[in-house]
Design an enzyme around this catalytic site. Structure first.
Site, short mmCIF file in Angstrom:
data_model
loop_
_atom_site.label_atom_id
_atom_site.label_comp_id
_atom_site.label_asym_id
_atom_site.label_seq_id
_atom_site.Cartn_x
_atom_site.Cartn_y
_atom_site.Cartn_z
N ALA A 1 -2.11 41.15 66.41
CA ALA A 1 -2.42 42.35 65.63
C ALA A 1 -2.70 43.52 66.56
CB ALA A 1 -3.63 42.10 64.73
N ASP A 2 -2.54 44.71 66.03
CA ASP A 2 -2.90 45.92 66.75
C ASP A 2 -3.37 46.96 65.73
OD1 ASP A 2 -2.64 47.06 69.65
OD2 ASP A 2 -2.16 48.71 68.30
N THR A 3 -4.39 47.71 66.10
CA THR A 3 -4.96 48.73 65.22
C THR A 3 -4.98 50.07 65.93
OG1 THR A 3 -6.39 47.09 64.16
CG2 THR A 3 -7.01 49.39 63.88
#
Length: 187
Positions: free
Chosen positions: A70-72
């Protein structure tokens, strides 16, 4: 087939959130340069980065494993705010977010040796007008250098500064668990 779940993230927030829907999983991490083509925007950036992180594990994945990456990011005025480089950068980011709305995007990649699914979730967040003293107190006390946009909604700044959100709270924390749960069921 039941998979052994692997989370590729050092983030204690992501680990804690995933634990709520997947009680048993392994953690593996690799350093991946979080760079992306400049023409990408918002959801495209996080989906690209989630897949990039996932591809780093492609040769290490066993046939009975399911990898989650994941990446935010935070976006305001079309500008991507990743993790601040230092104290000055963190202060500047919070000053930019103060008194305004912004978007938090998290991209997630679910991958096995046979297939993968990439998705993203967008949450709109409204910050109250913050004073410089509030910003300095937050940065110096909480040191939000590992957080996109230089803040954690679950910390003091979220309690005193977030007026409202439209979308998933957990997405802003760093992992859209409701959507991830639905995607895992469908996967």
């Amino acid at each position: 087939m039941d998979y052994k779940v692997v989370l590729a993230s050092k983030s204690p927030r992501r680990q804690e959130l995933l634990k709520q829907i997947v009680p048993n999983f392994a953690i593996r991490t690799k350093e991946v340069a979080e760079t992306y083509p400049s023409e990408l925007r918002g959801a495209q950036v996080v989906e690209y980065l989630a897949e990039l992180k996932s591809s780093a594990f492609a040769s290490d994945l066993a046939t009975d494993e399911l990898l989650i990456t994941a990446d935010t990011i935070v976006c305001v005025d079309g500008c991507v705010l990743g993790k601040p480089a230092n104290r000055t950068d963190a202060i500047a980011m919070l000053q930019k977010l103060s008194g305004r709305a912004h978007h938090v995007y998290t991209g997630v990649c679910i991958k096995t040796t046979q297939k993968q699914r990439i998705f993203s979730v967008d949450t709109e967040v409204w910050f109250a007008q913050l004073t410089n003293d509030e910003i300095l107190h937050y940065v110096d006390t909480y040191k939000p250098f590992d957080k996109a946009g230089a803040y954690g909604i679950q910390e003091w700044i979220g309690y005193i500064g977030i007026e409202r959100i439209n979308g998933s709270y957990f997405n802003v924390v760093g992992l859209p668990v409701q959507r991830l749960y639905a995607e895992l069921k469908a996967f």
